[in-house]
Write a protein that holds these residues in place. Structure first.
Motif, PDB file in Angstrom:
ATOM      1  N   TYR A  71       0.856  -1.186   0.000  1.00 15.11           N
ATOM      2  CA  TYR A  71       0.000   0.000   0.000  1.00 15.11           C
ATOM      3  C   TYR A  71       0.896   1.243   0.000  1.00 15.11           C
ATOM      4  O   TYR A  71       1.610   1.501   0.975  1.00 15.11           O
ATOM      5  CB  TYR A  71      -0.903   0.011   1.229  1.00 15.11           C
ATOM      6  CG  TYR A  71      -1.891  -1.135   1.271  1.00 15.11           C
ATOM      7  CD1 TYR A  71      -3.082  -1.071   0.570  1.00 15.11           C
ATOM      8  CD2 TYR A  71      -1.617  -2.286   2.026  1.00 15.11           C
ATOM      9  CE1 TYR A  71      -3.998  -2.121   0.606  1.00 15.11           C
ATOM     10  CE2 TYR A  71      -2.526  -3.339   2.063  1.00 15.11           C
ATOM     11  CZ  TYR A  71      -3.709  -3.257   1.354  1.00 15.11           C
ATOM     12  OH  TYR A  71      -4.611  -4.289   1.395  1.00 15.11           O
ATOM     13  N   LEU A  72       0.840   2.003  -1.083  1.00 17.96           N
ATOM     14  CA  LEU A  72       1.734   3.146  -1.248  1.00 17.96           C
ATOM     15  C   LEU A  72       1.077   4.451  -0.779  1.00 17.96           C
ATOM     16  O   LEU A  72      -0.136   4.629  -0.938  1.00 17.96           O
ATOM     17  CB  LEU A  72       2.134   3.285  -2.716  1.00 17.96           C
ATOM     18  CG  LEU A  72       2.998   2.132  -3.249  1.00 17.96           C
ATOM     19  CD1 LEU A  72       3.194   2.269  -4.748  1.00 17.96           C
ATOM     20  CD2 LEU A  72       4.345   2.109  -2.550  1.00 17.96           C
ATOM     21  N   PRO A  73       1.869   5.379  -0.244  1.00 17.28           N
ATOM     22  CA  PRO A  73       1.325   6.658   0.238  1.00 17.28           C
ATOM     23  C   PRO A  73       1.081   7.622  -0.915  1.00 17.28           C
ATOM     24  O   PRO A  73       1.574   8.765  -0.933  1.00 17.28           O
ATOM     25  CB  PRO A  73       2.434   7.168   1.171  1.00 17.28           C
ATOM     26  CG  PRO A  73       3.695   6.635   0.555  1.00 17.28           C
ATOM     27  CD  PRO A  73       3.327   5.273  -0.002  1.00 17.28           C
ATOM     28  N   VAL A  74       0.322   7.171  -1.892  1.00 15.46           N
ATOM     29  CA  VAL A  74       0.085   7.922  -3.124  1.00 15.46           C
ATOM     30  C   VAL A  74      -1.411   8.033  -3.328  1.00 15.46           C
ATOM     31  O   VAL A  74      -2.097   7.024  -3.514  1.00 15.46           O
ATOM     32  CB  VAL A  74       0.737   7.236  -4.333  1.00 15.46           C
ATOM     33  CG1 VAL A  74       0.409   7.996  -5.614  1.00 15.46           C
ATOM     34  CG2 VAL A  74       2.250   7.138  -4.141  1.00 15.46           C
ATOM     35  N   ARG A  75      -1.945   9.255  -3.293  1.00 12.75           N
ATOM     36  CA  ARG A  75      -3.384   9.473  -3.471  1.00 12.75           C
ATOM     37  C   ARG A  75      -3.713   9.884  -4.895  1.00 12.75           C
ATOM     38  O   ARG A  75      -4.781   9.590  -5.408  1.00 12.75           O
ATOM     39  CB  ARG A  75      -3.860  10.531  -2.484  1.00 12.75           C
ATOM     40  CG  ARG A  75      -5.351  10.832  -2.545  1.00 12.75           C
ATOM     41  CD  ARG A  75      -5.790  11.664  -1.357  1.00 12.75           C
ATOM     42  NE  ARG A  75      -7.188  12.049  -1.484  1.00 12.75           N
ATOM     43  CZ  ARG A  75      -7.603  13.277  -1.787  1.00 12.75           C
ATOM     44  NH1 ARG A  75      -6.712  14.241  -1.994  1.00 12.75           N
ATOM     45  NH2 ARG A  75      -8.880  13.553  -1.876  1.00 12.75           N
ATOM     46  N   SER A  76      -2.789  10.616  -5.549  1.00  8.61           N
ATOM     47  CA  SER A  76      -3.009  11.120  -6.900  1.00  8.61           C
ATOM     48  C   SER A  76      -1.654  11.353  -7.542  1.00  8.61           C
ATOM     49  O   SER A  76      -0.604  11.165  -6.905  1.00  8.61           O
ATOM     50  CB  SER A  76      -3.813  12.412  -6.874  1.00  8.61           C
ATOM     51  OG  SER A  76      -3.065  13.437  -6.227  1.00  8.61           O
ATOM     52  N   ALA A  77      -1.676  11.781  -8.802  1.00 10.86           N
ATOM     53  CA  ALA A  77      -0.412  12.064  -9.474  1.00 10.86           C
ATOM     54  C   ALA A  77       0.371  13.148  -8.735  1.00 10.86           C
ATOM     55  O   ALA A  77       1.608  13.115  -8.689  1.00 10.86           O
ATOM     56  CB  ALA A  77      -0.684  12.480 -10.915  1.00 10.86           C
ATOM     57  N   GLY A  78      -0.347  14.091  -8.154  1.00 12.96           N
ATOM     58  CA  GLY A  78       0.333  15.146  -7.404  1.00 12.96           C
ATOM     59  C   GLY A  78       1.123  14.631  -6.225  1.00 12.96           C
ATOM     60  O   GLY A  78       2.091  15.271  -5.782  1.00 12.96           O
ATOM     61  N   ALA A  88       9.025   5.928  -2.673  1.00 10.39           N
ATOM     62  CA  ALA A  88       8.278   4.724  -2.299  1.00 10.39           C
ATOM     63  C   ALA A  88       7.687   4.048  -3.532  1.00 10.39           C
ATOM     64  O   ALA A  88       7.705   2.812  -3.650  1.00 10.39           O
ATOM     65  CB  ALA A  88       7.175   5.082  -1.298  1.00 10.39           C
ATOM     66  N   TRP A  89       7.157   4.858  -4.453  1.00 14.37           N
ATOM     67  CA  TRP A  89       6.585   4.304  -5.690  1.00 14.37           C
ATOM     68  C   TRP A  89       7.657   3.575  -6.494  1.00 14.37           C
ATOM     69  O   TRP A  89       7.462   2.437  -6.926  1.00 14.37           O
ATOM     70  CB  TRP A  89       5.975   5.436  -6.508  1.00 14.37           C
ATOM     71  CG  TRP A  89       5.281   5.010  -7.774  1.00 14.37           C
ATOM     72  CD1 TRP A  89       3.952   4.700  -7.906  1.00 14.37           C
ATOM     73  CD2 TRP A  89       5.858   4.861  -9.080  1.00 14.37           C
ATOM     74  NE1 TRP A  89       3.672   4.363  -9.210  1.00 14.37           N
ATOM     75  CE2 TRP A  89       4.814   4.452  -9.950  1.00 14.37           C
ATOM     76  CE3 TRP A  89       7.132   5.038  -9.596  1.00 14.37           C
ATOM     77  CZ2 TRP A  89       5.037   4.212 -11.310  1.00 14.37           C
ATOM     78  CZ3 TRP A  89       7.362   4.791 -10.946  1.00 14.37           C
ATOM     79  CH2 TRP A  89       6.308   4.385 -11.784  1.00 14.37           C
ATOM     80  N   TRP A  90       8.793   4.230  -6.692  1.00 10.51           N
ATOM     81  CA  TRP A  90       9.863   3.642  -7.490  1.00 10.51           C
ATOM     82  C   TRP A  90      10.423   2.387  -6.817  1.00 10.51           C
ATOM     83  O   TRP A  90      10.641   1.357  -7.460  1.00 10.51           O
ATOM     84  CB  TRP A  90      10.960   4.677  -7.702  1.00 10.51           C
ATOM     85  CG  TRP A  90      12.112   4.176  -8.524  1.00 10.51           C
ATOM     86  CD1 TRP A  90      13.360   3.832  -8.086  1.00 10.51           C
ATOM     87  CD2 TRP A  90      12.115   3.938  -9.930  1.00 10.51           C
ATOM     88  NE1 TRP A  90      14.129   3.415  -9.125  1.00 10.51           N
ATOM     89  CE2 TRP A  90      13.396   3.466 -10.275  1.00 10.51           C
ATOM     90  CE3 TRP A  90      11.149   4.099 -10.930  1.00 10.51           C
ATOM     91  CZ2 TRP A  90      13.751   3.143 -11.576  1.00 10.51           C
ATOM     92  CZ3 TRP A  90      11.504   3.775 -12.236  1.00 10.51           C
ATOM     93  CH2 TRP A  90      12.788   3.305 -12.549  1.00 10.51           C
ATOM     94  N   ARG A  91      10.642   2.445  -5.511  1.00 11.00           N
ATOM     95  CA  ARG A  91      11.198   1.304  -4.782  1.00 11.00           C
ATOM     96  C   ARG A  91      10.240   0.113  -4.832  1.00 11.00           C
ATOM     97  O   ARG A  91      10.666  -1.033  -5.020  1.00 11.00           O
ATOM     98  CB  ARG A  91      11.489   1.700  -3.334  1.00 11.00           C
ATOM     99  CG  ARG A  91      12.168   0.599  -2.521  1.00 11.00           C
ATOM    100  CD  ARG A  91      12.740   1.135  -1.223  1.00 11.00           C
ATOM    101  NE  ARG A  91      11.766   1.884  -0.442  1.00 11.00           N
ATOM    102  CZ  ARG A  91      11.814   3.205  -0.243  1.00 11.00           C
ATOM    103  NH1 ARG A  91      12.785   3.918  -0.777  1.00 11.00           N
ATOM    104  NH2 ARG A  91      10.894   3.798   0.482  1.00 11.00           N
ATOM    105  N   ALA A  92       8.945   0.390  -4.680  1.00 13.58           N
ATOM    106  CA  ALA A  92       7.965  -0.701  -4.718  1.00 13.58           C
ATOM    107  C   ALA A  92       7.956  -1.382  -6.078  1.00 13.58           C
ATOM    108  O   ALA A  92       7.859  -2.617  -6.171  1.00 13.58           O
ATOM    109  CB  ALA A  92       6.579  -0.169  -4.374  1.00 13.58           C
TER     110      ALA A  92
END
Length: 394
Positions: A71-78, A88-92
């Motif tokens: 579960y990534l701490p990403v809500r939107s592109a922003g 976190a996105w890249w590492r995942a």
């Protein structure tokens, strides 16, 4: 025996529930095929339209049913403008690909973080991805493409020109969706496999009033789903002033404030009681349909229509737009009716026709809905879309 390793990438995954049918279909796919396929899921820690994250682990990979989930701490592109979220996105992604998945399954074409960005990174060689399957989830339907249509069509032209879809296979939930995909992407490799569900093996019966009770009462109409122009809630509300029979309407579902205000203004002029209950959790969906005599669904299009299956599973007949979902046969056989187009006058006539049956007729329709569900459930396939595409463990 080795299992097929599937990387699923989706904006939402359980315990998220506000995004509706696609989340439930993904969870059902994992549950149904998790004994033969090994599922890894990349998703957001946020539910649909929520400002706060869900109560899920903030770091690392965790088990969720038959899947391993991040579960990534990403809500939107922003969100990716924040260095910590971007890292976190890249590492995942790097960790997910290090497990050498046999196939990557992207849910949706337009989600920027979960589909567009990975496809761009794949095209640029930044992510060495396995073969990709995309499930548009109805995004190529006429009704869906009409919403922000100029922007979507511009993206599709650019994506085709840039080769983002080169080598991609497509998962259609119905033959009609396969036709929609082929119209947008001629020559695409498309496989049809109905969405999985975690619905009961047999419909629940005996939920409605007994016809022996005999007393006259209004027809209880339910709408359940996202309250949006595509789903046609405003069509239902515009029909109500033309309905002669006494009816009462319950609208269950979340909406953006602007559209909800429009619907509330229409409800104030409906001439019949209308209540807006907000979104109800998945475990309360069956009870919502059990409390209704009919589900009225003037949708513009559905690639699958999970809510229709849920209604029939609760023995609730459906009034449905003709030829825009895979459900025409079960709905017609299941005590409901198919309505041509989305003209409010046609929907008013269909509601009056159904209401004319009275409590005894509504009870008969409920039994027919349950029977139609049982017949459909018995035909559900056992294989997965990955089986149909011919993927084998690497």
């Amino acid at each position: 025996m080795s299992r097929l390793r599937v990387l699923v990438v989706s904006p939402y995954y359980v315990p998220a529930w506000r995004a509706g049918g696609p989340v439930r279909s993904l969870a059902a796919m994992v549950a149904q095929h998790g004994d033969r396929h090994e599922f890894t899921v990349l998703t957001s820690a946020y539910d649909w339209e929520q400002a706060s994250p869900m109560e899920v682990p903030a770091t690392g990979w965790v088990p969720a049913g038959r899947a391993r989930v991040r579960y990534l701490p990403v809500r939107s592109a922003g969100s990716l403008l924040r260095p910590a979220a971007a890292r976190a996105w890249w590492r995942a992604w790097r960790e997910a690909l290090a497990s050498r998945p046999d196939v990557a399954y992207l849910t949706g074409v337009f989600p920027p973080v979960w589909s567009v960005l990975p496809l761009v990174a794949r095209r640029l060689g930044l992510l060495r991805m396995p073969p990709v399957v995309i499930a548009p989830r109805g995004e190529f339907g006429a009704g869906a493409l009409a919403l922000k249509g100029g922007r979507k069509r511009a993206f599709l032209r650019l994506a085709r020109a840039a080769g983002l879809f080169t080598g991609v296979a497509w998962h259609a939930s119905s033959p009609a969706e396969a036709t929609e995909i082929a119209a947008v992407l001629p020559g695409a490799r498309i496989v049809v496999r109905e969405n999985e569900t975690e619905l009961p093996a047999r419909a629940v019966r005996g939920c409605g009033d007994s016809p022996a009770a005999g007393e006259a009462r209004p027809l209880r109409i339910a709408y359940l789903g996202r309250v949006s122009p595509k789903k046609g809630v405003d069509v239902l509300l515009r029909a109500l002033p033309q309905v002669s029979a006494p009816v009462q309407v319950s609208v269950h579902g979340a909406a953006d404030p602007g559209y909800l205000a429009r619907c509330e203004a229409l409800a104030a002029q409906a001439g019949h009681p209308v209540e807006f209950t907000g979104q109800i959790r998945p475990e309360r969906v069956a009870a919502g349909f059990a409390a209704a005599d009919v589900f009225v669904f003037p949708t513009a299009s559905e690639n699958f229509g999970h809510t229709i299956a849920e209604a029939l599973a609760a023995g609730c007949p459906v009034l449905l737009t003709r030829s825009v979902t895979p459900w025409d046969g079960p709905v017609a056989a299941g005590g409901g009716a198919l309505v041509e187009g989305r003209d409010p006058a046609a929907w008013a006539a269909a509601i009056d026709d159904f209401a004319a049956g009275g409590p005894a007729g509504w009870a008969t329709a409920r039994e027919r809905a349950a029977g139609a569900y049982d017949a459909w459930r018995a035909r559900c396939p056992a294989d997965s879309v990955f089986d149909r595409l011919g993927f084998v463990p690497g």
